[in-house]
Design a protein around this motif. Structure first.
Motif, PDB file in Angstrom:
ATOM      1  N   ILE A 135      72.707  60.588  24.900  1.00 54.93           N
ATOM      2  CA  ILE A 135      71.665  59.520  25.769  1.00 54.93           C
ATOM      3  C   ILE A 135      70.148  59.990  25.743  1.00 54.93           C
ATOM      4  O   ILE A 135      69.416  59.428  25.407  1.00 54.93           O
ATOM      5  CB  ILE A 135      72.337  59.165  27.213  1.00 54.93           C
ATOM      6  N   ARG A 136      70.037  61.452  26.197  1.00 56.63           N
ATOM      7  CA  ARG A 136      68.930  61.918  26.175  1.00 56.63           C
ATOM      8  C   ARG A 136      68.237  61.753  24.771  1.00 56.63           C
ATOM      9  O   ARG A 136      67.011  61.249  24.813  1.00 56.63           O
ATOM     10  CB  ARG A 136      69.053  63.508  26.659  1.00 56.63           C
ATOM     11  N   HIS A 137      68.850  62.096  23.789  1.00 56.43           N
ATOM     12  CA  HIS A 137      68.117  61.886  22.279  1.00 56.43           C
ATOM     13  C   HIS A 137      67.880  60.633  22.173  1.00 56.43           C
ATOM     14  O   HIS A 137      66.750  60.312  21.709  1.00 56.43           O
ATOM     15  CB  HIS A 137      69.399  62.681  21.432  1.00 56.43           C
ATOM     16  N   ILE A 138      68.599  59.928  22.288  1.00 54.89           N
ATOM     17  CA  ILE A 138      68.402  58.207  22.066  1.00 54.89           C
ATOM     18  C   ILE A 138      67.168  57.637  22.920  1.00 54.89           C
ATOM     19  O   ILE A 138      66.173  57.041  22.405  1.00 54.89           O
ATOM     20  CB  ILE A 138      69.465  57.084  22.555  1.00 54.89           C
ATOM     21  N   LEU A 139      67.048  58.179  24.207  1.00 53.23           N
ATOM     22  CA  LEU A 139      66.096  57.588  25.210  1.00 53.23           C
ATOM     23  C   LEU A 139      64.669  58.360  24.972  1.00 53.23           C
ATOM     24  O   LEU A 139      63.613  57.602  24.928  1.00 53.23           O
ATOM     25  CB  LEU A 139      66.346  57.770  26.610  1.00 53.23           C
ATOM     26  N   PHE A 140      64.623  59.593  24.667  1.00 54.99           N
ATOM     27  CA  PHE A 140      63.627  60.574  24.966  1.00 54.99           C
ATOM     28  C   PHE A 140      63.426  61.257  23.517  1.00 54.99           C
ATOM     29  O   PHE A 140      62.381  61.890  23.315  1.00 54.99           O
ATOM     30  CB  PHE A 140      63.721  61.417  25.943  1.00 54.99           C
ATOM     31  N   GLY A 141      64.133  61.248  22.588  1.00 59.32           N
ATOM     32  CA  GLY A 141      63.903  61.870  21.151  1.00 59.32           C
ATOM     33  C   GLY A 141      63.766  63.447  21.523  1.00 59.32           C
ATOM     34  O   GLY A 141      64.533  63.921  22.596  1.00 59.32           O
ATOM     35  N   LYS A 142      63.325  64.247  20.704  1.00 56.45           N
ATOM     36  CA  LYS A 142      63.405  65.437  20.726  1.00 56.45           C
ATOM     37  C   LYS A 142      62.044  66.368  21.086  1.00 56.45           C
ATOM     38  O   LYS A 142      61.785  67.365  20.719  1.00 56.45           O
ATOM     39  CB  LYS A 142      64.054  66.189  19.721  1.00 56.45           C
ATOM     40  N   ASP A 143      61.089  65.521  21.569  1.00 58.52           N
ATOM     41  CA  ASP A 143      59.810  65.812  21.901  1.00 58.52           C
ATOM     42  C   ASP A 143      60.002  66.789  23.143  1.00 58.52           C
ATOM     43  O   ASP A 143      60.873  66.523  24.007  1.00 58.52           O
ATOM     44  CB  ASP A 143      58.579  65.030  21.984  1.00 58.52           C
ATOM     45  N   VAL A 144      58.872  67.615  23.346  1.00 55.89           N
ATOM     46  CA  VAL A 144      58.703  68.401  24.615  1.00 55.89           C
ATOM     47  C   VAL A 144      57.802  67.530  25.068  1.00 55.89           C
ATOM     48  O   VAL A 144      56.640  67.176  24.890  1.00 55.89           O
ATOM     49  CB  VAL A 144      58.021  69.890  24.217  1.00 55.89           C
ATOM     50  N   HIS A 145      57.959  67.419  26.613  1.00 53.47           N
ATOM     51  CA  HIS A 145      57.055  66.622  27.458  1.00 53.47           C
ATOM     52  C   HIS A 145      56.499  67.529  28.440  1.00 53.47           C
ATOM     53  O   HIS A 145      57.272  68.435  28.941  1.00 53.47           O
ATOM     54  CB  HIS A 145      57.822  65.508  27.999  1.00 53.47           C
ATOM     55  N   SER A 146      55.368  67.280  29.227  1.00 49.63           N
ATOM     56  CA  SER A 146      54.977  67.992  30.169  1.00 49.63           C
ATOM     57  C   SER A 146      54.720  66.947  31.253  1.00 49.63           C
ATOM     58  O   SER A 146      54.520  65.863  31.296  1.00 49.63           O
ATOM     59  CB  SER A 146      53.665  68.535  29.863  1.00 49.63           C
ATOM     60  N   VAL A 147      55.036  67.487  32.675  1.00 50.99           N
ATOM     61  CA  VAL A 147      54.765  66.538  33.838  1.00 50.99           C
ATOM     62  C   VAL A 147      53.864  67.138  34.758  1.00 50.99           C
ATOM     63  O   VAL A 147      53.768  68.296  34.846  1.00 50.99           O
ATOM     64  CB  VAL A 147      56.258  66.683  34.551  1.00 50.99           C
ATOM     65  N   PRO A 148      52.719  66.319  35.257  1.00 53.95           N
ATOM     66  CA  PRO A 148      51.751  66.698  35.759  1.00 53.95           C
ATOM     67  C   PRO A 148      52.038  67.084  37.325  1.00 53.95           C
ATOM     68  O   PRO A 148      52.946  66.080  37.977  1.00 53.95           O
ATOM     69  CB  PRO A 148      50.545  65.885  35.879  1.00 53.95           C
ATOM     70  N   ALA A 149      51.580  68.091  37.882  1.00 49.86           N
ATOM     71  CA  ALA A 149      51.842  68.251  39.351  1.00 49.86           C
ATOM     72  C   ALA A 149      51.294  67.471  40.361  1.00 49.86           C
ATOM     73  O   ALA A 149      50.321  66.792  39.663  1.00 49.86           O
ATOM     74  CB  ALA A 149      51.726  69.885  39.805  1.00 49.86           C
ATOM     75  N   PRO A 150      51.636  67.379  41.435  1.00 48.47           N
ATOM     76  CA  PRO A 150      51.017  66.141  42.431  1.00 48.47           C
ATOM     77  C   PRO A 150      49.330  66.904  42.222  1.00 48.47           C
ATOM     78  O   PRO A 150      49.240  68.069  42.507  1.00 48.47           O
ATOM     79  CB  PRO A 150      51.740  66.463  43.634  1.00 48.47           C
ATOM     80  N   GLU A 151      48.419  65.765  42.385  1.00 49.96           N
ATOM     81  CA  GLU A 151      47.146  66.256  42.631  1.00 49.96           C
ATOM     82  C   GLU A 151      46.755  67.551  43.457  1.00 49.96           C
ATOM     83  O   GLU A 151      46.380  68.344  43.278  1.00 49.96           O
ATOM     84  CB  GLU A 151      46.220  64.918  43.146  1.00 49.96           C
ATOM     85  N   PHE A 152      47.372  67.322  44.762  1.00 48.78           N
ATOM     86  CA  PHE A 152      46.889  68.432  45.808  1.00 48.78           C
ATOM     87  C   PHE A 152      47.505  69.614  45.701  1.00 48.78           C
ATOM     88  O   PHE A 152      47.116  70.773  46.365  1.00 48.78           O
ATOM     89  CB  PHE A 152      46.833  67.704  47.448  1.00 48.78           C
ATOM     90  N   LEU A 153      48.561  69.866  44.746  1.00 51.18           N
ATOM     91  CA  LEU A 153      49.127  70.865  44.650  1.00 51.18           C
ATOM     92  C   LEU A 153      48.720  71.826  43.197  1.00 51.18           C
ATOM     93  O   LEU A 153      49.432  72.698  42.788  1.00 51.18           O
ATOM     94  CB  LEU A 153      50.700  70.733  44.676  1.00 51.18           C
ATOM     95  N   ARG A 154      47.486  71.344  42.680  1.00 47.24           N
ATOM     96  CA  ARG A 154      47.319  71.878  41.341  1.00 47.24           C
ATOM     97  C   ARG A 154      46.479  73.127  41.299  1.00 47.24           C
ATOM     98  O   ARG A 154      46.531  73.584  40.319  1.00 47.24           O
ATOM     99  CB  ARG A 154      46.588  70.717  40.549  1.00 47.24           C
ATOM    100  N   GLY A 155      45.849  73.525  42.474  1.00 47.46           N
ATOM    101  CA  GLY A 155      45.105  74.329  42.296  1.00 47.46           C
ATOM    102  C   GLY A 155      45.750  75.921  42.371  1.00 47.46           C
ATOM    103  O   GLY A 155      46.946  76.199  42.271  1.00 47.46           O
ATOM    104  N   SER A 156      45.003  77.092  42.339  1.00 45.55           N
ATOM    105  CA  SER A 156      45.549  78.437  42.342  1.00 45.55           C
ATOM    106  C   SER A 156      44.901  79.279  43.727  1.00 45.55           C
ATOM    107  O   SER A 156      43.575  78.804  44.095  1.00 45.55           O
ATOM    108  CB  SER A 156      45.325  79.076  41.362  1.00 45.55           C
ATOM    109  N   ILE A 157      45.723  80.131  44.120  1.00 49.79           N
ATOM    110  CA  ILE A 157      45.298  80.941  45.242  1.00 49.79           C
ATOM    111  C   ILE A 157      44.737  82.232  44.484  1.00 49.79           C
ATOM    112  O   ILE A 157      45.289  82.833  43.928  1.00 49.79           O
ATOM    113  CB  ILE A 157      46.140  81.343  46.246  1.00 49.79           C
ATOM    114  N   GLN A 158      43.469  82.419  44.816  1.00 45.55           N
ATOM    115  CA  GLN A 158      42.850  83.647  44.162  1.00 45.55           C
ATOM    116  C   GLN A 158      43.401  85.026  44.964  1.00 45.55           C
ATOM    117  O   GLN A 158      42.885  85.064  46.093  1.00 45.55           O
ATOM    118  CB  GLN A 158      41.147  83.798  44.096  1.00 45.55           C
ATOM    119  N   LEU A 159      44.027  85.782  44.334  1.00 37.93           N
ATOM    120  CA  LEU A 159      44.483  86.984  44.848  1.00 37.93           C
ATOM    121  C   LEU A 159      43.569  88.169  44.795  1.00 37.93           C
ATOM    122  O   LEU A 159      43.229  88.982  45.685  1.00 37.93           O
ATOM    123  CB  LEU A 159      45.910  87.580  44.382  1.00 37.93           C
ATOM    124  N   THR A 160      43.354  88.746  43.590  1.00 37.23           N
ATOM    125  CA  THR A 160      42.229  89.545  43.267  1.00 37.23           C
ATOM    126  C   THR A 160      41.255  88.864  42.245  1.00 37.23           C
ATOM    127  O   THR A 160      41.371  87.542  42.047  1.00 37.23           O
ATOM    128  CB  THR A 160      42.826  90.742  42.616  1.00 37.23           C
TER     129      THR A 160
END
Lengths: 235, 290
Positions: free
Chosen positions: B110-135
């Motif tokens: 079913i997955r193959h029929i609906l979505f094929g075999k491509d790799v997809h990416s999913v964007p994270a929610p806007e406000f969680l996209r940053g990074s915390i600088q450690l060093t």
């Protein structure tokens, strides 16, 4: 009409036949003492009545409804509760949890028994309400299983080995409780070795031998038959 | 290895372990309560990830994907229990393995029929996209921290339900003595259906939350299925608390294994499993003999 009517009940564990045609009737509010030596089928009869013995034949009517093939949860919801031999307390649950998990209105929405009333009946359980099931003494476990059965607001309670292994004082308390339950109009079938205590309490007595009922009558009639007592109970 | 990179690896391991816990807790619940070995559990992890991709692509909202994905997974779980799984209760493990393996094949097709075999990416929610600088050179993505918080919240909710609610009491009583519980009028046909659906939801949740960091691709279910089984066996089959311990151990072992023994990283976790099973054959919190 009978609350519970059993006709020609047979029960099997695999190829072994344990009950061989039991006929029995229980009226609403009635107390029936079920007696007999070990291995004669008393526990199997109680377990068949609540549906825990899968291979059963004949007929079981609960309030006129055929429950011969019904699963245990359906029979329990029809108003039957079991206090099993060995008590069957849930060890991983606390006292309160053991009671609350079973809570349910009875048939026709009857809500006679609540947590408060169980604690009033067994003050000991209130003291120990947060203890785990595995921390209870034998007497406390028996109080808990009886209380748990009452929480389902049943019309019939089946009590297997009501006072087995309990100290005399504790056993006396269990008997007093059963008397109070009786006064509330709950029918009971009680299995126990204490012939005298049962005789005081029961409206009727039945004796099982090798999967058949060999005597049925009032405790008075039974007391008048020393040969039956001697032969089947060793009293 | 300095302290900061050590902390980053530890965080990575814990984060991975927490996701593993989400998925594995569903597997262990279904096995513990229903007695069913569900080989298709990984497929529901994949289902979650694809739902996250699909709903996010349609609506542009990851939150819609989270809510919608959970709802769809729940309904799928209820339906599968009613149509297939309930026929497995009390059957031998071979029947369970056959049916759940069949489910893998069907779901993957079913997955193959609906979505094929491509790799997809999913964007994270806007406000969680940053990074915390450690060093100066090291930073840590906020979304990974958010996964940790979310998984901990779900774990807390699972334990709260099991320990504090009447449903939890019934589930625990049923795991201890099924006959007695039924004789008190508890309908396990109903309990089983909801437990199965919740198990599926937990697997799908794992897939949804990792979608933004792992990409969504065919075959992502295999790795997760094997790891979930490792976690469940390690923690003790049927024990949710055991799954939590097992998942964190595996997560951390995997994370440090990749750093310290990159050539052997694929089997650090199996060495760990073997060692634990030698010490406790039934798993860390396991009770029953298998």
């Amino acid at each position: 009409m009978s609350l519970l009517a059993v006709e020609k009940l047979e029960a099997f564990y695999g190829p072994i036949q344990v009950l061989r045609g039991i006929d029995l009737a229980l009226r609403p509010g009635e107390t029936l003492a079920l007696m007999g030596r070990n291995g004669m089928g008393k526990t199997t009869l109680l377990r068949s009545l609540i549906g825990l013995v899968a291979d059963r034949r004949g007929r079981i009517l609960l309030d006129g409804k055929d429950v011969t093939r019904a699963p245990p949860e359906a029979i329990a919801r029809g108003g039957v509760a079991l206090v099993p031999e060995g008590r069957g307390v849930f060890a991983s649950l606390s006292v309160v949890e053991n009671l609350v998990m079973a809570a349910r209105p009875g048939r026709r929405g009857k809500r006679a028994w609540t947590l408060d009333r169980i604690f009033e009946l067994f003050p000991r359980l209130r003291e120990r309400r947060h203890n785990g099931g595995h921390q209870l003494s034998g007497g406390e476990q028996q109080m808990l299983t009886i209380g748990r059965a009452l929480m389902t607001n049943p019309d019939v309670i089946l009590i297997d080995e009501a006072t087995e292994g309990l100290a005399p004082l504790v056993a006396a308390e269990i008997w007093r409780t059963i008397e109070r339950i009786r006064a509330e109009g709950v029918a009971t079938i009680i299995v126990d070795k204490d012939f005298r205590a049962l005789s005081r309490l029961a409206d009727r007595a039945a004796i099982l031998s090798k999967g058949e009922i060999v005597f049925e009558g009032t405790p008075g009639e039974l007391a008048a038959r020393p040969e039956v007592l001697e032969r089947h109970l060793g009293v | 290895m300095d302290l900061v990179s050590f902390a980053v690896q530890l965080l990575n391991g814990v984060q991975y372990g927490l996701v593993l816990f989400l998925v594995a807790s569903g597997l262990t619940l279904v096995f513990g309560i229903l007695g069913v070995i569900n080989l298709a559990h990984g497929a529901f992890y994949m289902l979650g990830a694809y739902l996250a991709y699909w709903i996010t692509a349609r609506t542009g909202s990851f939150w819609a994907a989270l809510v919608g994905g959970v709802a769809i997974a729940f309904v799928v779980g209820l339906l599968l229990e009613e149509i297939f799984v309930k026929r497995l209760y009390g059957r031998d493990h071979l029947a369970q393995v056959l049916l759940s393996f069949g489910l893998i094949l069907v779901l993957d097709e079913i997955r193959h029929i609906l979505f094929g075999k491509d790799v997809h990416s999913v964007p994270a929610p806007e406000f969680l996209r940053g990074s915390i600088q450690l060093t100066e050179v090291l930073s840590y993505p906020v979304y990974r921290l958010a996964i940790c918080v979310f998984c901990l919240a779900v774990a807390a909710a699972i334990f709260l339900v099991i320990q504090k609610t009447r449903i939890g009491m019934i589930v625990r009583a049923g795991a201890e003595n099924r006959d007695m519980t039924r004789a008190l009028g508890i309908r396990f046909d109903v309990v089983n259906r909801y437990v199965f659906a919740v198990g599926i939801v937990l697997a799908a949740l794992g897939g949804i939350v990792v979608a933004p960091i792992s990409t969504v691709f065919p075959g992502m279910d295999n790795q997760m299925l094997i790891l979930s089984f490792v976690v469940v066996v390690l923690g003790g089959i049927g024990s949710v608390a055991g799954a939590a311990i097992g998942a964190l151990l595996i997560g951390v072992a995997d994370s440090f294994g990749k750093v310290f023994m990159p050539n052997f990283s694929s089997f650090t976790i199996y060495v760990l499993m073997a060692a634990v099973l030698l010490w406790r054959p039934n798993g860390i919190l396991g009770r029953r003999e298998i």
